[in-house]
Design a protein around this motif. Structure first.
Motif, PDB file in Angstrom:
ATOM      1  N   ASN A   1      10.257  14.550   9.855  1.00 26.02           N
ATOM      2  CA  ASN A   1       8.959  14.668   9.208  1.00 26.02           C
ATOM      3  C   ASN A   1       7.904  13.885   9.985  1.00 26.02           C
ATOM      4  OD1 ASN A   1      10.493  12.318   8.073  1.00 26.02           O
ATOM      5  ND2 ASN A   1       8.482  11.875   7.162  1.00 26.02           N
ATOM      6  N   LEU A   2       6.716  14.440  10.099  1.00 27.26           N
ATOM      7  CA  LEU A   2       5.610  13.825  10.838  1.00 27.26           C
ATOM      8  C   LEU A   2       4.863  12.827   9.958  1.00 27.26           C
ATOM      9  CD1 LEU A   2       4.182  17.001  12.623  1.00 27.26           C
ATOM     10  CD2 LEU A   2       5.699  15.258  13.588  1.00 27.26           C
ATOM     11  N   ALA A   3       4.150  11.935  10.609  1.00 33.57           N
ATOM     12  CA  ALA A   3       3.334  10.953   9.896  1.00 33.57           C
ATOM     13  C   ALA A   3       2.132  11.635   9.270  1.00 33.57           C
ATOM     14  CB  ALA A   3       2.867   9.865  10.858  1.00 33.57           C
ATOM     15  N   PRO A   4       1.616  11.090   8.170  1.00 33.13           N
ATOM     16  CA  PRO A   4       0.411  11.672   7.557  1.00 33.13           C
ATOM     17  C   PRO A   4      -0.749  11.678   8.548  1.00 33.13           C
ATOM     18  CG  PRO A   4       1.430  10.067   6.091  1.00 33.13           C
ATOM     19  CD  PRO A   4       2.123   9.946   7.407  1.00 33.13           C
ATOM     20  N   PRO A   5      -1.608  12.663   8.476  1.00 32.84           N
ATOM     21  CA  PRO A   5      -2.723  12.744   9.443  1.00 32.84           C
ATOM     22  C   PRO A   5      -3.639  11.531   9.406  1.00 32.84           C
ATOM     23  CG  PRO A   5      -2.430  14.832   8.276  1.00 32.84           C
ATOM     24  CD  PRO A   5      -1.552  13.836   7.597  1.00 32.84           C
TER      25      PRO A   5
ATOM     26  N   ARG B   1      11.706   1.675  13.903  1.00 26.69           N
ATOM     27  CA  ARG B   1      12.543   2.756  14.425  1.00 26.69           C
ATOM     28  C   ARG B   1      13.562   3.205  13.369  1.00 26.69           C
ATOM     29  NH1 ARG B   1      13.902   0.946  20.700  1.00 26.69           N
ATOM     30  NH2 ARG B   1      11.775   0.316  21.267  1.00 26.69           N
ATOM     31  N   LYS B   2      13.735   4.509  13.270  1.00 24.03           N
ATOM     32  CA  LYS B   2      14.728   5.100  12.382  1.00 24.03           C
ATOM     33  C   LYS B   2      15.959   5.458  13.207  1.00 24.03           C
ATOM     34  CE  LYS B   2      16.377   7.107   8.644  1.00 24.03           C
ATOM     35  NZ  LYS B   2      16.732   6.363   7.427  1.00 24.03           N
TER      36      LYS B   2
ATOM     37  N   ASN C   1       0.788  -1.226   0.000  1.00 26.08           N
ATOM     38  CA  ASN C   1       0.000   0.000   0.000  1.00 26.08           C
ATOM     39  C   ASN C   1       0.820   1.276   0.000  1.00 26.08           C
ATOM     40  OD1 ASN C   1      -2.445  -1.627   0.442  1.00 26.08           O
ATOM     41  ND2 ASN C   1      -1.667  -1.895   2.517  1.00 26.08           N
ATOM     42  N   GLY C   2       2.148   1.159   0.214  1.00 26.78           N
ATOM     43  CA  GLY C   2       2.967   2.355   0.335  1.00 26.78           C
ATOM     44  C   GLY C   2       3.175   2.717   1.800  1.00 26.78           C
ATOM     45  N   LEU C   3       4.342   3.275   2.117  1.00 28.63           N
ATOM     46  CA  LEU C   3       4.705   3.562   3.499  1.00 28.63           C
ATOM     47  C   LEU C   3       3.736   4.543   4.147  1.00 28.63           C
ATOM     48  CD1 LEU C   3       6.842   3.022   5.679  1.00 28.63           C
ATOM     49  CD2 LEU C   3       8.099   4.995   4.817  1.00 28.63           C
ATOM     50  N   GLU C   4       3.228   5.478   3.382  1.00 22.79           N
ATOM     51  CA  GLU C   4       2.370   6.516   3.952  1.00 22.79           C
ATOM     52  C   GLU C   4       0.982   6.008   4.313  1.00 22.79           C
ATOM     53  OE1 GLU C   4       3.537   9.517   4.690  1.00 22.79           O
ATOM     54  OE2 GLU C   4       5.453   8.760   4.004  1.00 22.79           O
ATOM     55  N   GLN C   5       0.682   4.751   4.010  1.00 25.85           N
ATOM     56  CA  GLN C   5      -0.633   4.185   4.332  1.00 25.85           C
ATOM     57  C   GLN C   5      -0.566   3.151   5.444  1.00 25.85           C
ATOM     58  OE1 GLN C   5      -3.346   5.448   2.883  1.00 25.85           O
ATOM     59  NE2 GLN C   5      -2.055   6.806   1.667  1.00 25.85           N
ATOM     60  N   CYS C   6       0.591   2.953   6.059  1.00 27.17           N
ATOM     61  CA  CYS C   6       0.772   1.868   7.021  1.00 27.17           C
ATOM     62  C   CYS C   6       1.213   2.433   8.361  1.00 27.17           C
ATOM     63  CB  CYS C   6       1.805   0.860   6.507  1.00 27.17           C
ATOM     64  SG  CYS C   6       1.390   0.209   4.880  1.00 27.17           S
ATOM     65  N   LYS C   7       0.372   2.292   9.349  1.00 25.14           N
ATOM     66  CA  LYS C   7       0.664   2.837  10.671  1.00 25.14           C
ATOM     67  C   LYS C   7       1.800   2.087  11.334  1.00 25.14           C
ATOM     68  CE  LYS C   7      -1.698   4.284  14.904  1.00 25.14           C
ATOM     69  NZ  LYS C   7      -3.016   4.377  15.578  1.00 25.14           N
ATOM     70  N   LYS C   8       1.811   0.759  11.214  1.00 26.00           N
ATOM     71  CA  LYS C   8       2.824  -0.045  11.885  1.00 26.00           C
ATOM     72  C   LYS C   8       4.180   0.078  11.207  1.00 26.00           C
ATOM     73  CE  LYS C   8       3.779  -4.772  13.389  1.00 26.00           C
ATOM     74  NZ  LYS C   8       3.282  -6.160  13.441  1.00 26.00           N
TER      75      LYS C   8
ATOM     76  N   TRP D   1       5.246   2.670   9.263  1.00 24.84           N
ATOM     77  CA  TRP D   1       5.720   4.031   8.989  1.00 24.84           C
ATOM     78  C   TRP D   1       6.858   4.400   9.934  1.00 24.84           C
ATOM     79  CZ3 TRP D   1       6.488   8.474  11.603  1.00 24.84           C
ATOM     80  CH2 TRP D   1       6.731   9.619  10.826  1.00 24.84           C
ATOM     81  N   TYR D   2       7.813   5.179   9.419  1.00 24.20           N
ATOM     82  CA  TYR D   2       8.888   5.718  10.231  1.00 24.20           C
ATOM     83  C   TYR D   2       9.366   7.011   9.575  1.00 24.20           C
ATOM     84  CZ  TYR D   2      11.805   3.640   6.592  1.00 24.20           C
ATOM     85  OH  TYR D   2      12.352   3.300   5.387  1.00 24.20           O
ATOM     86  N   PRO D   3       9.961   7.929  10.343  1.00 25.96           N
ATOM     87  CA  PRO D   3      10.446   9.181   9.745  1.00 25.96           C
ATOM     88  C   PRO D   3      11.549   8.907   8.730  1.00 25.96           C
ATOM     89  CG  PRO D   3      10.314   9.341  12.142  1.00 25.96           C
ATOM     90  CD  PRO D   3      10.115   7.913  11.804  1.00 25.96           C
ATOM     91  N   THR D   4      11.446   9.534   7.592  1.00 27.97           N
ATOM     92  CA  THR D   4      12.456   9.355   6.539  1.00 27.97           C
ATOM     93  C   THR D   4      13.420  10.534   6.441  1.00 27.97           C
ATOM     94  OG1 THR D   4      10.892  10.270   4.916  1.00 27.97           O
ATOM     95  CG2 THR D   4      10.940   7.862   5.180  1.00 27.97           C
ATOM     96  N   HIS D   5      13.020  11.678   6.975  1.00 27.01           N
ATOM     97  CA  HIS D   5      13.885  12.869   6.917  1.00 27.01           C
ATOM     98  C   HIS D   5      14.220  13.290   8.345  1.00 27.01           C
ATOM     99  CE1 HIS D   5      15.548  16.749   5.784  1.00 27.01           C
ATOM    100  NE2 HIS D   5      14.757  17.309   6.694  1.00 27.01           N
TER     101      HIS D   5
END
Length: 616
Positions: free
Chosen positions: A235-239, A298-299, A207-214, A216-220
């Motif tokens: 960078n924050l997670a999508p709302p 974790r990043k 689904n892409g990283l921005e659609q997965c709560k588990k 997701w991790y900061p990339t920047h």
């Protein structure tokens, strides 16, 4: 004349290509009745068998977890009038592949299995049975496909590709074992099936990283230091993921600094900055940042805290000091360069080395896409520096050791779950092929419990007995109570029952250990282990002759035993990433194992408490 011959030649070549394409085209299952299959009518070349078909033919429902699959399907469904058609040997299918198909549900995957029949015994092939089982779990799905009784395939059809129906609702990021069995299955024949282990896609892959709560991790991540203040921006997670808080963990030399992060979404919805406090100047830190969610990814990033000099002399006094120190500094630089050159000639081997498997070290791999993975680092400490040797897997020709795990199911389903999670962790991260009766229920049902265990004991390189209080208990077989047994069987498999336990196999292993010890044979094949909620006294007397471990604190020792690796050598020691006592919980499989052991311990303590109260 020659034009006509030329045209005829091209038509012949085109016809051969079309025939070849038609011959290797994938064949999908079709709906047809059992009567058509039994009578050998046209249109019944490759038919799916449903659970309703089995009930109409045999008068009873198959076990819910097995769908339309039943033991000895050829004999039961086709061999009533002519048993000889189900008595020939048929080789296992080959080229088994798993294909992901479209699944609208973002939380699950759907697969279709394809394979080619072997040309050995293809003329007697009557169908296929495809089963799917989750590693580390008890879920099973099975599909049955039959040819009509008069069909006889030629050897050229071994290039045809057969497909299963879709297997839906598979959990993302999970491992499964798919088994394709050729029918008929005569007795005393072992090469009739082919198994493959595969992993479903992760949520991020599908689904892409921005659609997965588990996942997701900061990339920047950006780190800035102004004076003694260290500021981190990420960078924050999508709302839409609903992540409201984060955490940061920095550690060095055994010291840890934890920071809670709660951004203000009204100020900035894309990035957030926070300050790291309580960091020592002139120190390098390894930091992690992640969403404040269970099992969040974790990043990792590094922070170098510079030394800040407070106060100082005026500019007029600095310039003469620099003028005086410059010649001395250049002389020191020249001296250091000459010393390093001389040291480099005397010890030219202080560098990173890559080694391959030999009798003194184990070859491992860190590729997360492979089911058998581990990473080993041998760190050598010397007076003038540190030497590291990274041991890398040479996968060609390497066969992972085969480990049979035996246990007692009398301690309840939580204990059985802990055993399954241990097997899944060893399979995924300790470069070992694990054999567990719960993962091979079809073979256990076909061979019988004891026959299956006896074969695995012979074929396995190592045997690990999980000892618990239930090993010393021998319950009486339950008496049947009316029709409850049939209702329970129709409702699904009871994977915690004594029917699938290996209690008798544990007694057999104890006798084998006793005989081997009496005859002076090597006992390294056998091991015993207890979980944290068990006691040393739970290990049977005969198994105390072999190496025994307490899990999970002795995972590194278990790895050393399985691969014959020395944990300590003169001037060096072995470090295994993600298998140490403090590091294995960073893996999803390790966290699941730790939680399963915790739940089993709670259940065991509650059972002991109830037993004490009942005695009082």
């Amino acid at each position: 004349m020659w034009k006509a011959a030329f045209v005829a030649y091209h038509l012949l070549v085109l016809g051969q290509r079309l025939w070849a394409q038609d011959d290797v085209a994938a064949i999908n299952p079709q709906d047809c009745s059992l009567d058509c299959i039994r009578q050998g009518g046209p249109g019944c070349d490759y038919c799916r068998i449903t659970r309703a078909d089995v009930k109409r033919a045999l008068g009873f429902n198959s076990i819910q977890a097995f769908g339309s699959c039943i033991p000895w399907p050829c004999f039961e469904l086709l061999g009533e009038k002519d048993p000889e058609i189900c008595q020939h040997y048929v080789q296992a299918p080959n080229d088994v592949k798993v294909e992901f198909v479209h699944e609208p549900n973002p939380k699950s995957d759907t697969i279709v299995v394809s394979w080619k029949p072997s040309f050995y015994g293809i003329a007697f092939l009557r169908g296929f049975q495809v089963s799917l089982q989750a590693l580390g779990g008890s879920s099973v799905a099975c599909q049955l496909f039959l040819f009509h009784r008069n069909l006889s395939l030629p050897a050229s059809h071994a290039q045809r590709v057969y497909k299963s129906d879709p297997f839906p609702n598979l959990s993302l990021g999970s491992q499964y074992a798919v088994t394709v069995m050729a029918l008929p299955v005569p007795e005393e024949w072992e090469r009739f099936y082919h198994s493959e282990i595969f992993s479903t896609r992760s949520c991020a892959e599908k689904n892409g990283l921005e659609q997965c709560k588990k996942d997701w991790y900061p990339t920047h991540i950006e780190v800035q230091q102004e004076g003694a203040a260290v500021t981190v921006t990420f960078n924050l997670a999508p709302p839409n993921l609903g992540i409201r808080s984060y955490f940061s963990l920095c550690y060095t030399n055994g010291m840890k600094t934890y920071t809670d992060i709660v951004p203000d979404s009204s100020t900035n919805q894309t990035h957030h900055s926070y300050q790291l406090s309580d960091l020592q100047e002139g120190t390098n830190y390894t930091c992690e940042i992640a969403a404040n969610e269970v099992d969040a990814v974790r990043k990792t990033f590094t922070v170098q805290v510079m030394s800040v000099h407070k106060g100082g002399a005026s500019p007029l006094s600095v310039t003469p000091s620099l003028a005086l120190m410059l010649p001395l500094g250049l002389a020191m630089v020249v001296f250091i360069v000459v010393s390093l050159a001389a040291l480099g000639k005397r010890k030219p081997n202080l560098q990173m080395k890559k080694l391959f498997m030999n009798p003194e070290n184990i070859s491992c791999t860190s590729d997360p896409s492979l089911p058998l993975s581990a990473l080993c680092e041998v760190q050598h400490h010397q007076e003038s520096g540190t030497q590291e040797e990274a041991v890398v897997l040479q996968r060609n020709g390497l066969t992972p050791p085969r480990l049979l795990i035996c246990y007692s199911s009398y301690d309840g389903p939580a204990h059985v779950k802990a055993v399954m999670q241990l097997g899944a962790f060893i399979q995924q991260h300790m470069a070992t092929q694990v054999c567990l009766d719960l993962w091979d229920s079809l073979s256990v049902a076909g061979e019988g419990n004891m026959a299956w265990h006896c074969r695995q004991i012979r074929e396995s390189d190592f045997i690990l007995v999980i000892c618990s209080r239930g090993l010393s208990h021998r319950p009486e077989p339950p008496e049947p109570e009316g029709d409850d047994e049939d209702e329970e069987a129709d409702g699904g498999l009871d994977f915690g029952s004594n029917a699938f336990s290996s209690d008798a196999a544990v007694k057999l292993i104890g006798e084998e250990v006793g005989r081997a010890k009496a005859s002076g044979q090597d006992l390294s094949k056998y091991m015993a282990a207890i979980f944290e909620y068990s006691e040393e006294s739970d290990i049977p007397v005969e198994l105390r002759l072999v190496s025994h471990y307490r899990l999970t604190s002795d995972l590194v020792l278990l790895f050393s035993h399985l691969h014959g690796v020395a944990l300590h050598r003169p001037g060096s020691y072995l470090k295994i990433n993600h298998i140490s006592e403090e590091g294995f919980t960073k893996l999803p499989a390790g966290a699941a194992l730790q939680w399963a052991i915790y739940e089993a311990g709670m259940e065991m303590r509650a059972k002991s408490h109830c037993t004490v109260e009942g005695g009082d």
